[in-house]
Design a protein around this motif. Structure first.
Motif, PDB file in Angstrom:
ATOM      1  N   PRO A  73      10.915   1.305  -3.370  1.00  7.73           N
ATOM      2  CA  PRO A  73       9.763   2.439  -2.856  1.00  7.73           C
ATOM      3  C   PRO A  73       8.730   2.312  -3.843  1.00  7.73           C
ATOM      4  O   PRO A  73       7.509   2.376  -3.574  1.00  7.73           O
ATOM      5  N   LEU A  74       8.965   1.924  -5.250  1.00  5.49           N
ATOM      6  CA  LEU A  74       7.845   1.889  -6.282  1.00  5.49           C
ATOM      7  C   LEU A  74       6.850   1.073  -5.748  1.00  5.49           C
ATOM      8  O   LEU A  74       5.693   1.620  -6.167  1.00  5.49           O
ATOM      9  N   GLY A  75       7.272   0.167  -5.382  1.00  7.14           N
ATOM     10  CA  GLY A  75       5.883  -0.903  -4.980  1.00  7.14           C
ATOM     11  C   GLY A  75       5.047  -0.305  -3.808  1.00  7.14           C
ATOM     12  O   GLY A  75       3.574  -0.451  -4.071  1.00  7.14           O
ATOM     13  N   GLU A  76       5.639   0.276  -2.930  1.00 11.72           N
ATOM     14  CA  GLU A  76       4.776   0.803  -1.756  1.00 11.72           C
ATOM     15  C   GLU A  76       3.982   2.032  -2.388  1.00 11.72           C
ATOM     16  O   GLU A  76       2.848   2.361  -2.283  1.00 11.72           O
ATOM     17  N   ASN A  77       4.693   2.866  -3.363  1.00 12.23           N
ATOM     18  CA  ASN A  77       3.904   3.826  -3.923  1.00 12.23           C
ATOM     19  C   ASN A  77       2.645   3.461  -4.849  1.00 12.23           C
ATOM     20  O   ASN A  77       1.452   3.979  -4.873  1.00 12.23           O
ATOM     21  N   ILE A  78       3.019   2.169  -5.727  1.00 13.64           N
ATOM     22  CA  ILE A  78       1.891   1.763  -6.259  1.00 13.64           C
ATOM     23  C   ILE A  78       0.679   1.112  -5.264  1.00 13.64           C
ATOM     24  O   ILE A  78      -0.550   1.680  -5.654  1.00 13.64           O
ATOM     25  N   TRP A 117      -9.855  -4.340  -2.370  1.00 13.74           N
ATOM     26  CA  TRP A 117      -9.102  -5.052  -3.621  1.00 13.74           C
ATOM     27  C   TRP A 117      -7.834  -4.471  -3.782  1.00 13.74           C
ATOM     28  O   TRP A 117      -7.019  -5.032  -4.347  1.00 13.74           O
ATOM     29  N   SER A 118      -7.386  -3.184  -3.350  1.00 14.04           N
ATOM     30  CA  SER A 118      -6.177  -2.712  -3.395  1.00 14.04           C
ATOM     31  C   SER A 118      -4.941  -3.803  -2.825  1.00 14.04           C
ATOM     32  O   SER A 118      -3.856  -3.289  -3.048  1.00 14.04           O
ATOM     33  N   ARG A 119      -5.341  -4.412  -1.681  1.00 17.08           N
ATOM     34  CA  ARG A 119      -4.574  -5.554  -1.132  1.00 17.08           C
ATOM     35  C   ARG A 119      -3.600  -6.010  -2.274  1.00 17.08           C
ATOM     36  O   ARG A 119      -2.810  -6.656  -1.752  1.00 17.08           O
ATOM     37  N   MET A 120      -4.171  -6.316  -3.288  1.00 14.58           N
ATOM     38  CA  MET A 120      -3.600  -7.220  -4.164  1.00 14.58           C
ATOM     39  C   MET A 120      -2.379  -6.428  -4.835  1.00 14.58           C
ATOM     40  O   MET A 120      -1.506  -6.998  -5.380  1.00 14.58           O
ATOM     41  N   PHE A 121      -2.177  -5.188  -4.527  1.00 12.06           N
ATOM     42  CA  PHE A 121      -0.927  -4.475  -4.819  1.00 12.06           C
ATOM     43  C   PHE A 121      -0.018  -4.029  -3.821  1.00 12.06           C
ATOM     44  O   PHE A 121       0.629  -3.369  -3.935  1.00 12.06           O
ATOM     45  N   ASP A 122      -0.244  -4.857  -2.603  1.00 15.31           N
ATOM     46  CA  ASP A 122       0.379  -4.797  -1.425  1.00 15.31           C
ATOM     47  C   ASP A 122       1.802  -5.264  -1.795  1.00 15.31           C
ATOM     48  O   ASP A 122       1.935  -6.520  -1.272  1.00 15.31           O
TER      49      ASP A 122
END
Lengths: 240, 208
Positions: free
Chosen positions: A165-170, A187-192
């Motif tokens: 879940p941490l990945g999704e929260n980030i 740019w937030s797609r880089m953290f998907d």
């Protein structure tokens, strides 16, 4: 003779069975495929299991007889083995309360109870312990020394973050900073991490697995041919 | 009551195995040997009912299908293993299983592991309504398969163009291994979480 006849058997059966999947006449399918391949090999396999169990029994019995090493643990191995086998084969199917029966291998049998409450927890714990050893080995050996090692390290980290879940929260946090779904430049797609993980698994990981799969298949074919034509004889064991 | 007994037994065995994280000790050894014994006993029970009864006893003695005496006799040769004089007999059942398995495996491997996989690899662009990203993924996939295969191709020296292609193959392989490693770690971690949940939730009822 002791070596030549088995080698001839492998050659003959290997050649015959090479054609079985290709010649699908009713006689071949019924006799060579359904009968011999599916039933006969299972029967032969049952006796292989008997041999393996007897071998394990003998090994422990010899250890106990000689009182060698930690022979006391061998008693436990034999007790577990005999108990489970006796419950499955000899014990009568008496009702012992709580809807359970003493003998047999049904879902409500003592045999199944031992499997679910002793074997399953122990097996799961054994495998879960590997998490500590993998983590410890990774901590000691994972260093970004060159491009290859760095790629491995980054991919492993992304996949691990993407699976929790941490990945999704980030990603949700970054998406908020980015101005939500409506923002022009995402740019937030880089953290998907979940999306990136799925892409890694579907494309580069699947591609390498397929390439390795081709190699494995070629290896299997080569080994099969070597066995059939008697080039590979290690399975004969011994020299006599 | 039975629930308490079964969770307590499971918890004691779980803790016994976890005790190995400190060091090898008698508790761990007891659990380890008990696990081997119970696992083998479980296999004996399954094989007796699913294999021996279904394929040997019932067909031969209850249905009178004497033809199954032949594979039973071949299987019995495995027991020759226990005497040095007769140990060569086990070559016969092994030869039969190996010959049939190897012969049958060749066309099957060609079909399942080469032809179908090759078709799936070469038709990555044939999906209806494929997007630009789909085409990019397809190209990357083909590049990954091709370069990784070149890396495993040792008939040519990995120099010049072949060397560059093989190098790209290594990069793909490293990404693949990294992903596999990540998945393995997460699999083990989820098992570990499962064991802790069993201890703290099902056994001790500390967490809800």
């Amino acid at each position: 003779m002791k070596r030549q006849i088995p080698l001839m058997l492998v050659l003959t059966l290997g050649i015959i069975y090479f054609f079985v999947p290709l010649v699908s006449t009713p006689w071949v399918v019924d006799n060579l495929q359904h009968e011999v391949f599916e039933k006969w090999l299972k029967i032969i396999g049952v006796f292989a299991v008997i041999m393996s169990v007897a071998s394990l029994w003998r090994r422990n019995a010899v250890k106990i007889k000689r009182k060698s090493g930690d022979y006391a643990y061998s008693y436990l191995e034999l007790i577990g083995m005999v108990l489970m086998a006796a419950l499955a084969i000899i014990a009568p199917k008496w009702n012992i309360g709580n809807g359970m029966v003493l003998g047999g291998i049904a879902g409500n049998s003592v045999y199944n109870w031992i499997f679910m409450n002793m074997q399953v927890p122990m097996q799961a714990t054994m495998f879960s312990m590997l998490a500590f050893y993998i983590a410890s080995a990774a901590y000691r050996s994972f260093r970004a020394r060159n491009i290859e090692a760095t790629l491995l390290l980054i991919t492993a980290a992304i996949v691990m973050i993407g699976r929790v879940p941490l990945g999704e929260n980030i990603y949700q946090f970054m998406l908020k900073l980015n101005g939500g779904e409506a923002a022009a430049f995402q740019w937030s797609r880089m953290f998907d991490f979940q999306g990136i993980t799925q892409f890694i698994l579907d494309v580069p990981n699947a591609a390498t697995k397929r390439a390795i799969g081709f190699g494995v298949a070629m290896g299997m074919l080569a080994t099969s041919l070597k066995i059939i034509f008697g080039i590979e004889k290690s399975w004969l064991g011994g020299t006599e | 009551m039975i629930n308490i007994i079964q969770t307590t037994i499971g918890a004691i065995l779980t803790l016994s195995i976890f005790s190995f994280l400190y060091k090898d000790n008698p508790l761990y050894r007891i659990a380890e040997h008990l696990l081997i014994g119970i696992s083998v006993g479980y296999i004996i029970g399954q094989q007796y009912h699913m294999g021996f009864m279904n394929y040997v006893i019932t067909p031969i003695f209850r249905e009178g299908q004497l033809v199954y005496l032949i594979p039973s006799f071949i299987g019995l040769m495995y027991l020759g293993f226990f005497s040095q004089k007769t140990s060569w007999l086990i070559r016969f059942p092994i030869a039969i299983s190996l010959g049939i398995g190897a012969g049958y495996g060749i066309p099957y491997t060609f079909q399942a592991s080469i032809f179908i996989q090759l078709r799936e690899t070469l038709t990555v662009f044939s999906e209806p309504g494929i997007t630009g990203f789909g085409i990019f993924s397809g190209v990357l996939f083909l590049l990954g398969v091709f370069t990784a295969i070149v890396y495993f191709f040792f008939s040519w020296k990995h120099r010049g163009v072949v060397g560059i292609v093989a190098k790209v193959g290594i990069y793909f392989l490293m990404i693949g291994f990294g992903a596999s490693f990540g998945l393995t770690v997460m699999g083990r971690i989820s098992l570990l979480i499962g064991r802790f949940l069993f201890l703290f939730k099902d056994w001790l009822h500390i967490i809800s």
